[in-house]
Structure formats: C-alpha cells, structure tokens
Write an enzyme that holds these catalytic residues in place. Structure first.
Site, mmCIF file in Angstrom:
data_model
loop_
_atom_site.group_PDB
_atom_site.id
_atom_site.type_symbol
_atom_site.label_atom_id
_atom_site.label_comp_id
_atom_site.label_asym_id
_atom_site.label_seq_id
_atom_site.Cartn_x
_atom_site.Cartn_y
_atom_site.Cartn_z
ATOM 1 N N ASN A 7 63.295 -15.843 40.455
ATOM 2 C CA ASN A 7 63.660 -17.223 40.167
ATOM 3 C C ASN A 7 64.199 -17.287 38.741
ATOM 4 O OD1 ASN A 7 63.426 -19.953 39.170
ATOM 5 N ND2 ASN A 7 62.236 -20.423 41.015
ATOM 6 N N ASP A 67 65.276 -20.042 37.130
ATOM 7 C CA ASP A 67 65.231 -21.391 36.560
ATOM 8 C C ASP A 67 65.106 -21.395 35.041
ATOM 9 O OD1 ASP A 67 63.084 -22.977 39.083
ATOM 10 O OD2 ASP A 67 65.212 -22.396 39.132
ATOM 11 N N HIS A 68 64.188 -20.569 34.540
ATOM 12 C CA HIS A 68 63.823 -20.740 33.129
ATOM 13 C C HIS A 68 64.738 -20.019 32.156
ATOM 14 C CE1 HIS A 68 60.778 -23.452 34.223
ATOM 15 N NE2 HIS A 68 60.262 -22.587 35.072
ATOM 16 N N HIS A 98 65.768 -23.507 41.639
ATOM 17 C CA HIS A 98 65.247 -24.837 41.974
ATOM 18 C C HIS A 98 66.142 -25.886 41.326
ATOM 19 C CE1 HIS A 98 61.525 -27.718 41.832
ATOM 20 N NE2 HIS A 98 62.530 -28.223 42.513
ATOM 21 N N ARG A 156 66.415 -29.231 40.494
ATOM 22 C CA ARG A 156 65.562 -30.403 40.424
ATOM 23 C C ARG A 156 66.368 -31.692 40.319
ATOM 24 N NH1 ARG A 156 60.269 -30.931 38.802
ATOM 25 N NH2 ARG A 156 58.980 -29.049 38.888
ATOM 26 N N ARG A 178 66.501 -30.538 34.907
ATOM 27 C CA ARG A 178 65.945 -30.125 33.613
ATOM 28 C C ARG A 178 66.298 -28.664 33.294
ATOM 29 N NH1 ARG A 178 59.536 -30.443 34.818
ATOM 30 N NH2 ARG A 178 60.191 -32.459 35.643
ATOM 31 N N HIS A 179 66.561 -27.865 34.329
ATOM 32 C CA HIS A 179 66.964 -26.480 34.058
ATOM 33 C C HIS A 179 68.227 -26.136 34.873
ATOM 34 C CE1 HIS A 179 64.323 -25.932 37.517
ATOM 35 N NE2 HIS A 179 63.221 -25.955 36.787
ATOM 36 N N GLU A 235 65.675 -23.934 46.191
ATOM 37 C CA GLU A 235 64.499 -24.804 46.252
ATOM 38 C C GLU A 235 64.955 -26.235 45.999
ATOM 39 O OE1 GLU A 235 61.821 -23.106 43.402
ATOM 40 O OE2 GLU A 235 60.910 -21.825 44.912
ATOM 41 N N THR A 286 55.564 -28.695 35.695
ATOM 42 C CA THR A 286 56.042 -27.708 36.662
ATOM 43 C C THR A 286 55.549 -28.143 38.033
ATOM 44 O OG1 THR A 286 56.158 -25.349 37.209
ATOM 45 C CG2 THR A 286 54.038 -26.185 36.414
ATOM 46 N N THR A 287 55.956 -27.416 39.045
ATOM 47 C CA THR A 287 55.564 -27.795 40.402
ATOM 48 C C THR A 287 54.054 -27.716 40.527
ATOM 49 O OG1 THR A 287 57.641 -26.876 41.159
ATOM 50 C CG2 THR A 287 55.979 -27.295 42.834
ATOM 51 N N GLU A 291 55.849 -20.851 52.219
ATOM 52 C CA GLU A 291 55.613 -20.176 50.939
ATOM 53 C C GLU A 291 54.388 -20.821 50.312
ATOM 54 O OE1 GLU A 291 58.883 -19.431 48.276
ATOM 55 O OE2 GLU A 291 57.558 -19.419 46.523
ATOM 56 N N HIS A 329 54.630 -18.871 42.531
ATOM 57 C CA HIS A 329 54.304 -19.813 41.448
ATOM 58 C C HIS A 329 53.220 -19.253 40.543
ATOM 59 C CE1 HIS A 329 54.968 -23.710 39.461
ATOM 60 N NE2 HIS A 329 53.773 -23.453 38.976
ATOM 61 N N GLY A 330 53.605 -18.970 39.316
ATOM 62 C CA GLY A 330 52.641 -18.515 38.314
ATOM 63 C C GLY A 330 52.279 -17.051 38.386
ATOM 64 N N GLY A 376 59.314 -16.169 38.806
ATOM 65 C CA GLY A 376 60.316 -16.516 37.806
ATOM 66 C C GLY A 376 59.786 -16.595 36.405
ATOM 67 N N HIS A 377 58.955 -17.608 36.160
ATOM 68 C CA HIS A 377 58.562 -17.917 34.781
ATOM 69 C C HIS A 377 58.021 -16.692 34.043
ATOM 70 C CE1 HIS A 377 55.967 -19.584 31.563
ATOM 71 N NE2 HIS A 377 56.932 -20.464 31.442
HETATM 72 C C1 LIG Z 1 58.705 -24.246 43.368
HETATM 73 C C2 LIG Z 1 58.253 -23.318 42.316
HETATM 74 O O1 LIG Z 1 57.102 -22.996 42.214
HETATM 75 C C3 LIG Z 1 59.192 -22.852 41.273
HETATM 76 O O2 LIG Z 1 60.533 -22.888 41.598
HETATM 77 C C4 LIG Z 1 58.979 -23.754 40.125
HETATM 78 O O3 LIG Z 1 59.426 -25.013 40.583
HETATM 79 C C5 LIG Z 1 59.727 -23.278 38.918
HETATM 80 O O4 LIG Z 1 60.369 -24.371 38.323
HETATM 81 P P1 LIG Z 1 59.522 -25.466 37.516
HETATM 82 O O5 LIG Z 1 58.718 -24.697 36.473
HETATM 83 O O6 LIG Z 1 60.556 -26.426 36.955
HETATM 84 O O7 LIG Z 1 58.636 -26.144 38.533
HETATM 85 N N1 LIG Z 2 58.484 -20.714 44.395
HETATM 86 C C1 LIG Z 2 57.965 -20.004 43.253
HETATM 87 C C2 LIG Z 2 59.091 -19.578 42.371
HETATM 88 O O1 LIG Z 2 60.238 -19.615 42.772
HETATM 89 C C3 LIG Z 2 58.792 -19.066 41.013
HETATM 90 O O2 LIG Z 2 57.716 -19.749 40.438
HETATM 91 P P1 LIG Z 2 57.336 -19.284 38.944
HETATM 92 O O3 LIG Z 2 57.124 -17.786 38.987
HETATM 93 O O4 LIG Z 2 58.497 -19.647 38.065
HETATM 94 O O5 LIG Z 2 56.066 -20.036 38.595
#
Ligand SMILES: CC(=O)[C@@H](O)[C@H](O)COP(=O)(O)O
Ligand SMILES: NCC(=O)COP(=O)(O)O
Length: 244
Positions: free
Chosen positions: A10, A12-13, A46, A48, A52-53, A76, A106-107, A157, A196-197, A218-219
């Site tokens: 992911n 996103d960040h 994702h 959103r 935001r990202h 997403e 976050t989600t 998921e 997630h996480g 991702g994060h």
């Molecule tokens: C759905 C999910 O768990 C991730 O895609 C998460 O949404 C990462 O993006 P955010 O940290 O903005 O929620």
């Molecule tokens: N659906 C979870 C995802 O795409 C990544 O979540 P995270 O690792 O950024 O918390």
C-alpha cells in the site's frame, strides 16, 4: 518465484509525505514501480473521500502503471456513489470496500456489513459485474464474515489493527478470533486477506493462519523505507513472511 501468500504494498503514505509540502515528491507511482520491481505481488491504494493522501491523478497513473506491468491494482474505496463511479471508470483488478470517517486518523475498524446488506450488496454487484475482484475490509467476526458472503463478496480482508495493538493474552485472544473467522470464511468459499498495522513480526504471525492468501501492508513499509529503502524493506517483509 511464486509465494503461497501474496504481498500487496500500500503506497498511501508516500502520498502523505508528498502532500505535506503540496509538491510532486516523493511520487507514489515511483514507489509502486519500485515495489513491483522488488517483488510485491500487487499495489494497494486507498482513494479517500478527503484525498488526504492518494489523489485521483495518482489513481489514474497507478492504473496505467499496473495495467502496463500486468500486475494487480487493489483500489480501496468507501461505499459511495462517487467512489463506485471512479472504480467503474478505472476497472482495477480489485476493489476493497472500507469504512471511512473524515475525522479518523486512520481506518479505525472494519466495514459494518451486517445490518447494511441492502446498501452494500448493489455496490458489490456493480463492481463484480464490471470484472473486479470485490473484497470487504471487515473485523474478524463470524457475523461480518457471514454478511460479506451474503452480499456476494469474493474476498474478505480482516482488519489486523486490533491484533497489532494488543499484547500478551489479549493478542492471543484476537489471534484466535482471526483464526476462527478465517476458517469460516474459507468454508463459505471466500478468499481471505489481512491488513492494517502489520510489521515484520505481526505479518509473520499471520502466516500461521493457513487460509490467508494475501497481506496488504503499507504504513510500516513506507516508514521502514525511510531507513533502509523501499526495496530492502519489501525484501525483509517477504523474508519474514516466507520464514513462517
Ligand atoms: C484500509 C486500510 O487499512 C489501509 O488502506 C489504510 O486505510 C491506510 O490508509 P489510512 O492510514 O489513511 O487509513
Ligand atoms: N488494507 C490494509 C492496507 O492496505 C495497509 O494498511 P497499513 O499497513 O498502511 O496499516
């Protein structure tokens, strides 16, 4: 080399960092390209409602990148008309329906499917009819698994945020919850993913659940990339997954 459990990265960040200055660097598309070259099985993004990202332009570019590379993009999205229209326009390999609240950091939890089937089922059908693999991002509960099956999802998921934040006996109880929900999902013919996480350790933990076919991470990977680079972070994640 094929792996028993796919790794979706992911990005996103990367966009979070870019947007901090409103510029064009770092580019999420460059990150996605490097992730695929490093062995990621697919890219997750994702879009959103508040952008935001990830932005609409990012999705345009990621769609082109993944299509050109023959690799899956997992979009997403919230359960809204706006996001459905965007998904139908791009027709990514996969769409994952997630909950969204503008004020959340976050989600925070899984999508509430049970009790909302009438609203969710038509969106699932529209996405599936357009050829997308439809996933629902849910809590690992039997109620939500049954509801996901009832609305026609192909994939669930499981939100692993709670597992990642717990420790000791509480984490062990959450792991059993994940195991039970994964088993029921598989019995219903649903493909099982998790995300997630997750970090190196908790991703490795998920390998003990045999029904899991994909992790979306991702994060943590983007954070690790600050120190070791994205390619090395992905290699280490893959090694952590394969070691278990
Ligand atoms: C759905 C999910 O768990 C991730 O895609 C998460 O949404 C990462 O993006 P955010 O940290 O903005 O929620
Ligand atoms: N659906 C979870 C995802 O795409 C990544 O979540 P995270 O690792 O950024 O918390």
């Amino acid at each position: 080399m094929t792996h028993p459990v796919r790794l979706g990265v992911n990005i996103d960040h990367v966009a979070t960092v870019r947007n901090a200055r409103g510029g064009i660097h770092p580019d999420p598309v460059r990150a996605a390209r490097e992730a695929l070259a490093a062995g990621a099985d697919g890219i997750t993004a994702h879009l959103r409602e508040d952008r935001r990202h990830i932005t609409d332009a990012d999705i345009d570019a990621l769609s082109a990148l993944c299509a050109g590379a023959g690799r899956p993009l997992n979009l997403e999205m919230a359960v809204t008309e706006e996001m459905l229209a965007i998904a139908l326009r791009h027709r990514p390999h996969a769409a994952c329906l997630v909950p969204e609240r503008r004020e959340e950091v976050t989600t925070e939890g899984g999508l509430a499917v049970a009790g909302h089937e009438a609203r969710i089922a038509p969106v699932v059908k529209a996405l599936a009819d357009a050829g997308m693999r439809v996933s629902l991002f849910i809590e690992p509960s039997l109620e939500q698994v049954e509801a996901a099956h009832a609305v026609g999802a192909q994939v669930v998921e499981f939100h692993t945020g709670r597992y990642c934040h717990l420790s000791g006996d509480d984490r062990a109880v959450e792991f059993e919850r994940l195991q039970t929900a994964a088993g029921r999902a598989a019995d219903l013919g649903l493909e099982v993913h998790a995300g997630h996480g997750l970090d190196y350790g908790t991703a490795a933990d998920m390998m003990a659940i045999p029904e899991i076919r994909e992790l979306n991470i991702g994060h943590f990977l983007i954070g690790e990339a600050v120190f070791v680079g994205l390619t090395a972070a992905i290699h280490r994640m893959r090694a952590a997954m394969d070691a278990n």
